[in-house]
Design a protein around this motif. Structure first.
Motif, mmCIF file in Angstrom:
data_model
loop_
_atom_site.group_PDB
_atom_site.id
_atom_site.type_symbol
_atom_site.label_atom_id
_atom_site.label_comp_id
_atom_site.label_asym_id
_atom_site.label_seq_id
_atom_site.Cartn_x
_atom_site.Cartn_y
_atom_site.Cartn_z
ATOM 1 N N PHE A 236 1.090 -1.304 -0.085
ATOM 2 C CA PHE A 236 -0.123 -0.057 0.033
ATOM 3 C C PHE A 236 0.836 1.288 -0.069
ATOM 4 O O PHE A 236 1.024 1.717 1.222
ATOM 5 C CB PHE A 236 -1.014 -0.028 1.205
ATOM 6 C CG PHE A 236 -1.960 -0.960 0.901
ATOM 7 C CD1 PHE A 236 -3.436 -0.258 0.569
ATOM 8 C CD2 PHE A 236 -2.022 -2.317 1.315
ATOM 9 C CE1 PHE A 236 -4.311 -1.495 0.454
ATOM 10 C CE2 PHE A 236 -3.024 -3.417 1.028
ATOM 11 C CZ PHE A 236 -4.139 -2.587 0.534
ATOM 12 N N GLN A 238 0.452 4.186 -1.138
ATOM 13 C CA GLN A 238 -0.033 5.419 -1.057
ATOM 14 C C GLN A 238 -0.109 5.862 0.641
ATOM 15 O O GLN A 238 0.102 6.832 1.063
ATOM 16 C CB GLN A 238 -1.428 5.787 -1.587
ATOM 17 C CG GLN A 238 -2.426 7.166 -1.345
ATOM 18 C CD GLN A 238 -3.603 7.099 -1.891
ATOM 19 O OE1 GLN A 238 -3.901 6.276 -2.518
ATOM 20 N NE2 GLN A 238 -4.042 8.234 -1.750
ATOM 21 N N SER A 259 -6.529 5.697 4.674
ATOM 22 C CA SER A 259 -6.107 5.519 3.360
ATOM 23 C C SER A 259 -6.492 3.813 2.985
ATOM 24 O O SER A 259 -6.678 3.618 1.674
ATOM 25 C CB SER A 259 -4.710 5.894 3.375
ATOM 26 O OG SER A 259 -4.216 5.643 1.924
ATOM 27 N N GLN A 262 -9.990 2.890 2.518
ATOM 28 C CA GLN A 262 -10.514 3.501 1.170
ATOM 29 C C GLN A 262 -10.034 2.918 -0.022
ATOM 30 O O GLN A 262 -10.577 2.804 -0.974
ATOM 31 C CB GLN A 262 -10.234 5.059 1.130
ATOM 32 C CG GLN A 262 -11.104 5.863 2.184
ATOM 33 C CD GLN A 262 -10.686 7.278 2.157
ATOM 34 O OE1 GLN A 262 -9.713 7.860 1.367
ATOM 35 N NE2 GLN A 262 -11.006 8.187 3.317
ATOM 36 N N SER A 263 -8.646 2.280 -0.021
ATOM 37 C CA SER A 263 -8.176 1.663 -1.193
ATOM 38 C C SER A 263 -8.348 0.315 -1.339
ATOM 39 O O SER A 263 -8.070 -0.069 -2.527
ATOM 40 C CB SER A 263 -6.639 2.394 -1.149
ATOM 41 O OG SER A 263 -5.980 1.864 0.108
ATOM 42 N N CYS A 264 -8.239 -0.452 -0.126
ATOM 43 C CA CYS A 264 -8.486 -1.786 -0.256
ATOM 44 C C CYS A 264 -10.078 -2.353 -0.804
ATOM 45 O O CYS A 264 -10.997 -1.751 -0.444
ATOM 46 C CB CYS A 264 -7.982 -2.396 1.179
ATOM 47 S SG CYS A 264 -9.213 -2.395 2.085
ATOM 48 N N THR A 265 -9.836 -3.248 -1.531
ATOM 49 C CA THR A 265 -11.105 -3.825 -1.943
ATOM 50 C C THR A 265 -11.264 -5.499 -1.665
ATOM 51 O O THR A 265 -11.363 -6.086 -2.640
ATOM 52 C CB THR A 265 -11.114 -3.419 -3.493
ATOM 53 O OG1 THR A 265 -10.037 -4.124 -4.113
ATOM 54 C CG2 THR A 265 -11.156 -2.023 -3.950
ATOM 55 N N ARG A 278 -12.029 -4.961 5.601
ATOM 56 C CA ARG A 278 -11.395 -3.651 5.559
ATOM 57 C C ARG A 278 -11.015 -2.849 6.715
ATOM 58 O O ARG A 278 -9.999 -2.138 6.718
ATOM 59 C CB ARG A 278 -12.556 -2.604 4.515
ATOM 60 C CG ARG A 278 -11.999 -1.309 4.190
ATOM 61 C CD ARG A 278 -13.252 -0.676 3.451
ATOM 62 N NE ARG A 278 -13.570 -1.370 2.184
ATOM 63 C CZ ARG A 278 -14.846 -2.204 1.764
ATOM 64 N NH1 ARG A 278 -15.503 -2.136 2.757
ATOM 65 N NH2 ARG A 278 -14.851 -2.604 0.787
#
Length: 302
Positions: A236, A238, A259, A262-265, A278
């Motif tokens: 990750f 970012q 962060s 919001q970014s992991c799916t 998450r």
């Protein structure tokens, strides 16, 4: 449950393994520790015509260090070379590994139960590429190199390219994973590893690992990797960038957690919902970073 019928062959050298793989191709599977292969055979998720036992191949169980002595005196990092037949328990208990890469030893100690670690191998774990596997996670975090042998010769693949998708790697049908090289985690680098599972020894639901390299109390480089939020372990970057150039603070940890969430799916399954994974990813990452910071002897985050 019983496995499908197959021929059993025992190899006594790397060259013999390569010859057998070239002869049988995708119909062959390699047997090392068998902790992943045997259950998949029993559930008939795999139906090979040939199983090649590599346990008697010499030198594939070696652990060696390069550059470690010099790295103590200067900024050059050493490297830890692990043969594909190194057992998980050897990895967690080896003094060489603990000195050179204590993060790797700590992660290995979380793999299954002792009976599994006594038989399971690092090569089997890396080649199997379970999405919540501890060793693939550390390989991705530290940019390990995976070494492969095939009829044409040898090649090395960085972890970022080796792990392709769910239970899929860059290993070809005629290739043997002979080992892996992990960089040294120097004594001035903090590290942390956190794992969430229902019971001790169960597969992880989510796992996170982090390292922090400091320069005068300021983060020079941060690494964050998480398993259990995708088909493969992921870096990750970012979130890493949020930490560089300052001291670790509660505000930074909160920003990193947001962060990541919001970014992991992740996806939902029988073990946990996507939302739970998450949230767990963010929490475990913060715990790993706090542990890494504390190991740099800088105290708790301000």
């Amino acid at each position: 449950m019983k496995p499908p019928a197959f021929d059993y062959l025992r190899a006594n050298s790397v060259d013999e393994v390569i010859d057998l793989l070239r002869e049988h191709g995708p119909d062959a599977k390699l047997l090392a520790g068998g902790q992943s292969l045997v259950p998949m055979l029993n559930f008939r998720l795999l139906r090979p015509s040939v199983v090649i036992d590599i346990n008697r191949v010499p030198d594939l169980d070696r652990i060696s260090l390069t550059g470690h002595e010099a790295s103590v005196a200067d900024s050059t990092a050493g490297a830890l070379h692990l043969g594909t037949l190194v057992r998980h328990h050897t990895l967690e208990s080896s003094l060489e590994v603990r000195r050179c890469n204590p993060l790797l030893a700590a992660a290995a100690a979380e793999i299954g139960h002792l009976a599994i670690r006594n038989r399971g191998t690092i090569g089997g774990s890396l080649a199997h590429n379970d999405p919540v596997g501890e060793l693939p996670l550390i390989a991705v975090l530290l940019d390990a190199n995976l070494h492969l042998r095939n009829p044409a010769g040898e090649r090395s693949v960085p972890a970022s390219q080796f792990f392709v998708s769910l239970l899929e790697t860059d290993i070809g049908d005629e290739e043997l994973l002979t080992g892996a090289t992990f960089p040294e985690v120097r004594s001035d680098t903090g590290w942390g590893f956190e794992e969430l599972s229902r019971r001790t020894g169960d597969f992880a639901i989510v796992a996170a690992a982090a390292t922090l390299e400091l320069d005068g109390g300021i983060v020079r480089q941060a690494r964050i990797a998480i398993a259990g939020v995708g088909d493969v372990a992921q870096r990750f970057e970012q979130a890493e960038e949020l930490l560089q150039g300052g001291a670790l603070t509660r505000e930074q940890l909160a920003a990193v957690r947001d962060s990541i969430e919001q970014s992991c799916t992740p996806t939902s399954d029988v073990h946990a919902s996507a939302d739970y994974r998450r949230h767990a990813a963010g929490v475990l990452t913060c715990r790993a970073l706090e542990a890494a910071w504390s190991r740099t002897e800088t105290g708790a985050p301000s």
